[in-house]
Design an enzyme around this catalytic site. Structure first.
Site, short mmCIF file in Angstrom:
data_model
loop_
_atom_site.label_atom_id
_atom_site.label_comp_id
_atom_site.label_asym_id
_atom_site.label_seq_id
_atom_site.Cartn_x
_atom_site.Cartn_y
_atom_site.Cartn_z
N ASP A 141 -37.30 112.66 -34.27
CA ASP A 141 -36.62 112.81 -32.99
C ASP A 141 -35.97 111.51 -32.53
OD1 ASP A 141 -37.54 115.43 -32.91
OD2 ASP A 141 -39.33 114.90 -31.75
N LYS A 142 -34.99 111.65 -31.66
CA LYS A 142 -34.28 110.50 -31.11
C LYS A 142 -35.24 109.45 -30.54
CE LYS A 142 -31.34 109.25 -27.18
NZ LYS A 142 -30.59 109.76 -25.99
#
Length: 348
Positions: A157-158
């Site tokens: 994820d970011k």
């Protein structure tokens, strides 16, 4: 099956529209409202937005605009026609700092910082890890960042930091992909989560699928529900800080938001994880002093406290086992130290 391509046409009023999506409905499809049909198939939108698109004539069936209450029938051709062209998804090289842990002719291992999107899409078309890799390898004539047979083998994820492997050749990506699919790789994460664990080790099993109430969040369904995809997470307690716990998580599967969704499911959301409710005070006395302490912790690490710490795989060419480890980034390291100091002061 959905096919995405750019195709200009004129509607009845002369407005130029662009095709963004095409779906040919299956032969066995039962009659179903088109807004519900599309909502079930599109991840990054809401039913309300689909209805608004239909209201202004952007949803077509068999080349004719339809309203949101239209009932889809077998072999209908559904197209989404918007008044702007599709975004050019060509990946361009961008001079973005890249922490390369290891590199050879076949692959590279990078340590991704929190906040860096891995791949262009969903509003993040520039400034991603893939753009950074393209710049790093811009002088390598054999590496084409727009070739799906090379590049990222897996994603995080970011706002999760940590290790990722990138394949430079099609053979490397194929062989590494098989290892990930067959669960032959070794991956572990460190996470600071809310709550106290009664067991030092544990196993979380539950299907993971998109939350029907929030399309940007995943949720957990029973393993036998046939909803979502099977997912298993193993955890081990590393250190306890009273109201929060540092754990190690090992994945048997690699589902979207797996650790974040599983930890919320068992009542231990990842600390500072806004999407899954970890950015609120979930444990501890609600005194003003404690509230200020936790708020300072949130400010210190304003993202989910989750780090992809270790990564192991067999080299796709030599067959040699390769293991990598990444220290906690500064925000998580300082966060853990802050909780450690807080706990020691309470005990004393």
């Amino acid at each position: 099956m959905a096919e995405e391509f750019l195709d200009e046409i004129e509607d009845e009023e002369g407005q130029q529209l662009y095709e963004h999506l095409r779906i040919v409905v299956d032969k066995g499809q039962v009659p179903l409202r088109i807004d519900k049909f599309l909502f079930d198939r599109l991840q990054h939108t809401s039913r309300n937005r689909i209805q608004r698109a239909a209201d202004v004539g952007f949803v077509h069936v068999n080349d004719c605009p339809v309203k949101s209450n239209y009932r889809v029938r077998p072999l209908d051709v559904i197209t989404l026609m918007l008044d702007r062209p599709q975004y050019d998804s060509t990946i361009e090289a961008e001079d973005i700092p890249l922490d390369v842990v290891y590199e050879d002719d076949e692959l590279m291992v990078v340590n991704k910082p929190a906040g860096l999107v891995v791949h262009p899409g969903c509003g993040n078309f520039h400034g991603t890890l893939v753009n950074a890799v393209a710049w790093h390898l811009k002088d390598n004539p054999a590496y084409d960042p727009n070739d799906p047979e090379v590049g990222l083998v897996h994603r995080i994820d970011k706002d999760t930091s940590g290790l990722l492997v990138i394949a430079k050749t099609p053979e490397a990506k194929s062989k590494l992909g098989v290892q990930f699919f067959n669960k032959e790789t070794h991956r572990s994460y460190n996470a600071l989560v809310w709550g106290h664990f009664t067991e030092e080790v544990g196993r979380i099993e539950g299907n993971i699928g998109r939350d029907p109430k929030d399309r940007l969040r995943m949720t957990v369904f029973p393993p036998d529900s046939e909803i979502g995809k099977p997912a298993i997470t193993h955890y081990k307690v590393l250190e306890k800080f009273g109201y929060v716990t540092l754990v190690e998580c090992v994945l048997e599967t690699g589902r979207t938001h797996q650790i974040r969704a599983h930890m919320k499911h068992i009542g231990h959301p990842v600390f500072s994880d806004e999407r899954y409710g970890g950015n609120m005070i979930l444990r501890g006395n609600r005194t003003s002093k404690y509230k200020q302490f936790v708020d300072n912790c949130f400010a210190l690490c304003p993202r989910q406290a989750l780090h992809a710490k270790t990564l192991g795989f067999k080299h796709p060419k030599t067959g040699k086992m390769m293991d990598f480890s990444s220290p906690l980034p500064d925000d998580m390291r300082l966060l853990v130290e802050k909780w450690r100091n807080y706990t020691s002061q309470i005990k004393n």
